[in-house]
Design a protein around this motif. Structure first.
Motif, mmCIF file in Angstrom:
data_model
loop_
_atom_site.group_PDB
_atom_site.id
_atom_site.type_symbol
_atom_site.label_atom_id
_atom_site.label_comp_id
_atom_site.label_asym_id
_atom_site.label_seq_id
_atom_site.Cartn_x
_atom_site.Cartn_y
_atom_site.Cartn_z
ATOM 1 N N ARG A 249 66.668 60.279 -64.145
ATOM 2 C CA ARG A 249 66.011 58.975 -64.299
ATOM 3 C C ARG A 249 64.575 59.113 -63.827
ATOM 4 N NH1 ARG A 249 65.562 56.347 -59.385
ATOM 5 N NH2 ARG A 249 66.887 57.128 -57.716
ATOM 6 N N LEU A 250 63.733 58.216 -64.304
ATOM 7 C CA LEU A 250 62.305 58.306 -64.000
ATOM 8 C C LEU A 250 61.774 56.908 -63.701
ATOM 9 C CD1 LEU A 250 59.494 59.750 -64.051
ATOM 10 C CD2 LEU A 250 59.432 59.245 -66.511
ATOM 11 N N THR A 251 61.068 56.779 -62.598
ATOM 12 C CA THR A 251 60.351 55.541 -62.300
ATOM 13 C C THR A 251 58.889 55.778 -62.660
ATOM 14 O OG1 THR A 251 61.879 55.010 -60.508
ATOM 15 C CG2 THR A 251 59.761 53.856 -60.533
ATOM 16 N N ALA A 252 58.459 55.194 -63.765
ATOM 17 C CA ALA A 252 57.104 55.431 -64.260
ATOM 18 C C ALA A 252 56.177 54.322 -63.793
ATOM 19 C CB ALA A 252 57.109 55.489 -65.788
ATOM 20 N N PRO A 253 54.902 54.627 -63.571
ATOM 21 C CA PRO A 253 53.937 53.574 -63.199
ATOM 22 C C PRO A 253 53.859 52.506 -64.287
ATOM 23 C CG PRO A 253 52.999 55.771 -62.894
ATOM 24 C CD PRO A 253 54.283 55.959 -63.636
ATOM 25 N N ASP A 254 53.643 51.263 -63.855
ATOM 26 C CA ASP A 254 53.548 50.137 -64.804
ATOM 27 C C ASP A 254 52.315 50.299 -65.692
ATOM 28 O OD1 ASP A 254 53.644 47.665 -66.083
ATOM 29 O OD2 ASP A 254 52.520 46.685 -64.474
ATOM 30 N N ARG A 255 52.504 50.222 -66.989
ATOM 31 C CA ARG A 255 51.374 50.189 -67.914
ATOM 32 C C ARG A 255 51.562 49.077 -68.949
ATOM 33 N NH1 ARG A 255 54.132 54.900 -69.084
ATOM 34 N NH2 ARG A 255 54.902 55.258 -71.200
ATOM 35 N N PHE A 256 52.284 48.030 -68.545
ATOM 36 C CA PHE A 256 52.558 46.921 -69.446
ATOM 37 C C PHE A 256 51.838 45.638 -69.030
ATOM 38 C CE2 PHE A 256 56.649 49.394 -69.233
ATOM 39 C CZ PHE A 256 56.403 50.122 -70.394
ATOM 40 N N SER A 257 51.191 45.648 -67.875
ATOM 41 C CA SER A 257 50.628 44.406 -67.341
ATOM 42 C C SER A 257 49.128 44.287 -67.534
ATOM 43 C CB SER A 257 50.951 44.300 -65.837
ATOM 44 O OG SER A 257 52.345 44.361 -65.621
ATOM 45 N N GLY A 258 48.524 45.234 -68.247
ATOM 46 C CA GLY A 258 47.079 45.174 -68.450
ATOM 47 C C GLY A 258 46.344 45.548 -67.182
ATOM 48 N N GLY A 259 45.287 44.764 -66.849
ATOM 49 C CA GLY A 259 44.495 45.058 -65.659
ATOM 50 C C GLY A 259 43.161 45.679 -66.033
ATOM 51 N N THR A 260 42.595 46.418 -65.095
ATOM 52 C CA THR A 260 41.275 47.020 -65.297
ATOM 53 C C THR A 260 41.399 48.360 -66.015
ATOM 54 O OG1 THR A 260 40.418 45.932 -63.316
ATOM 55 C CG2 THR A 260 39.183 47.819 -64.168
ATOM 56 N N ILE A 261 40.692 48.479 -67.106
ATOM 57 C CA ILE A 261 40.713 49.674 -67.943
ATOM 58 C C ILE A 261 39.397 50.426 -67.759
ATOM 59 C CG2 ILE A 261 40.913 50.535 -70.306
ATOM 60 C CD1 ILE A 261 43.437 49.158 -69.251
ATOM 61 N N ARG A 262 39.486 51.728 -67.545
ATOM 62 C CA ARG A 262 38.288 52.545 -67.345
ATOM 63 C C ARG A 262 37.737 53.023 -68.690
ATOM 64 N NH1 ARG A 262 41.178 56.651 -63.370
ATOM 65 N NH2 ARG A 262 42.763 56.271 -64.968
ATOM 66 N N ILE A 263 36.440 52.858 -68.854
ATOM 67 C CA ILE A 263 35.786 53.320 -70.091
ATOM 68 C C ILE A 263 34.614 54.222 -69.723
ATOM 69 C CG2 ILE A 263 36.469 51.287 -71.397
ATOM 70 C CD1 ILE A 263 33.708 50.143 -71.064
ATOM 71 N N MET A 264 34.259 55.074 -70.649
ATOM 72 C CA MET A 264 33.114 55.968 -70.429
ATOM 73 C C MET A 264 32.056 55.675 -71.489
ATOM 74 S SD MET A 264 34.830 59.545 -71.692
ATOM 75 C CE MET A 264 35.737 59.667 -73.239
ATOM 76 N N PRO A 265 30.797 55.941 -71.137
ATOM 77 C CA PRO A 265 29.738 55.695 -72.117
ATOM 78 C C PRO A 265 29.822 56.691 -73.268
ATOM 79 C CG PRO A 265 28.858 56.747 -70.154
ATOM 80 C CD PRO A 265 30.285 56.436 -69.855
ATOM 81 N N GLY A 266 29.346 56.256 -74.423
ATOM 82 C CA GLY A 266 29.322 57.114 -75.596
ATOM 83 C C GLY A 266 27.926 57.165 -76.181
ATOM 84 N N PRO A 267 27.785 57.756 -77.361
ATOM 85 C CA PRO A 267 26.450 57.925 -77.954
ATOM 86 C C PRO A 267 25.762 56.621 -78.328
ATOM 87 C CG PRO A 267 28.186 58.603 -79.477
ATOM 88 C CD PRO A 267 28.840 58.386 -78.165
ATOM 89 N N GLN A 268 26.505 55.502 -78.396
ATOM 90 C CA GLN A 268 25.889 54.233 -78.780
ATOM 91 C C GLN A 268 25.875 53.214 -77.648
ATOM 92 O OE1 GLN A 268 28.083 53.085 -82.305
ATOM 93 N NE2 GLN A 268 26.938 54.485 -83.620
ATOM 94 N N THR A 269 26.332 53.608 -76.478
ATOM 95 C CA THR A 269 26.387 52.652 -75.360
ATOM 96 C C THR A 269 24.997 52.097 -75.035
ATOM 97 O OG1 THR A 269 28.310 53.766 -74.430
ATOM 98 C CG2 THR A 269 27.047 52.372 -72.941
ATOM 99 N N ASP A 270 23.978 52.946 -75.097
ATOM 100 C CA ASP A 270 22.631 52.486 -74.751
ATOM 101 C C ASP A 270 22.006 51.624 -75.845
ATOM 102 O OD1 ASP A 270 22.713 53.616 -72.267
ATOM 103 O OD2 ASP A 270 21.732 55.483 -72.861
#
Length: 339
Positions: free
Chosen positions: A162-183
């Motif tokens: 059995r496996l207790t996995a971290p919750d990923r169903f409740s949303g929350g803060t999502i990390r994003i990185m800049p890309g070639p069009q961010t600026d």
């Protein structure tokens, strides 16, 4: 060869694996499971190859049976399920007897559920993958009456896990990185984007999900002058109306809408598993910080495997206790083949 029979099917059942990399230059995205982390979890539970193909269920499952007893695991979205009326817990190795009916109902948490069978689904690969890609015309949705070949279980004596996995169903803060069009977006617009509370819209599929919000629209000063270029899963496109869309596994390879950033791969399963109205907010990482979160599927599988624990059941809960081999160190050798 064992066979899986589909007796009833929800509207979004497809065969998926980790996708077919290497074809983007020809206009074909990698595709594969919307939540690849769930495939790694199933592989860790069963002790099998993470690249094996599984059944992906978008929102609702179906009814299935096998003609040879096999081990299974349900991962990803939490879906109510039973085998001939006996409940099947989530993220747990299960034994599916031959001809027994496995019924999987609607998702209670999350969007994409996965049925992994020991040995994997052994349909013929196309361009190095068994993944269905509907917009490219590769494969099709599963229908009642479909019969799928299964591979051999190479780890059938592995103890039930059995496996207790971290919750990923409740949303929350999502990390994003800049890309070639961010600026292309001015600092005030980027700050406003990160300070906005979004909700996953009703609109969404394997190509991407729309984000709803209240407030001013997001735009660039030269939105109509952008040249279409390469896009990948995780990119956040801002439409001409100022509405963000997060691209998922089956997105196109070229797009013209400006992208304010890209969700890091580690957080993309949380977007895929966000049910409608799930709250989402975004925060920028630097490129170096984003790189530090990158890890291979092999490393993720090793980490998940360490989190798996053998199932220990209370004898009071075992209705057929006397049928089990209770003498330590001895086994008839066909335990997993008997119903």
């Amino acid at each position: 060869m064992a066979t899986l029979t589909v007796h009833s099917a929800g509207p979004g059942l497809t065969v998926q694996d980790l996708g077919r990399p290497g074809w983007q230059a020809q206009g074909l995205p990698t595709g594969g499971a919307a939540d690849p982390l769930a495939l790694l979890e199933g592989a860790a539970l069963l002790g099998l190859n993470p690249a094996d193909a599984v059944v992906e269920m978008m929102g609702f499952g179906g009814t299935f049976s096998v003609d040879q007893a096999t081990r299974i695991a349900l991962t990803g979205a939490v879906m109510q399920a039973d085998i001939d009326g006996t409940p099947v817990p989530h993220n747990t190795t299960q034994f599916l007897p031959a001809q027994a009916k496995l019924t999987i109902r609607a998702a209670q948490r999350g969007v994409y559920g996965y049925l992994r069978l020991a040995g994997g689904i052994a349909t013929d690969p196309i361009m190095g993958s068994r993944a269905t890609h509907l917009t490219a015309g590769i494969g099709a949705r599963l229908q009642p009456g479909d019969r799928l070949p299964l591979g051999s279980d190479l780890n059938r004596m592995r103890a039930q896990q059995r496996l207790t996995a971290p919750d990923r169903f409740s949303g929350g803060t999502i990390r994003i990185m800049p890309g070639p069009q961010t600026d292309f977006f001015d600092p005030q617009t980027k700050d406003a984007f990160c300070n906005t509370q979004f909700h996953r819209s009703q609109s969404g599929n394997r190509q991407g999900v729309r984000l709803d919000y209240t407030g001013d629209s997001f735009s660039t000063s030269g939105a109509l002058t952008h040249v279409s270029d390469l896009i990948v899963p995780g990119d956040i496109q801002i439409t001409g109306e100022g509405v963000p869309y997060v691209l998922l596994a089956e997105c196109q390879t070229i797009g013209g809408y400006p992208r304010i950033g890209s969700v890091i791969p580690a957080d993309l399963p949380t977007i895929a598993q966000a049910a409608p109205d799930t709250p989402l907010q975004f925060t920028f990482l630097t490129i170096a910080e984003a790189d530090a979160t990158a890890t291979s599927h092999e490393a993720q599988l090793r980490a998940i495997t360490k989190l798996c624990q053998p199932m220990i059941r209370d004898p009071h809960d075992i209705a057929d206790l006397l049928r089990y081999q209770l003498i330590s160190g001895a086994t008839p050798g066909d335990d997993l083949e008997r119903p």
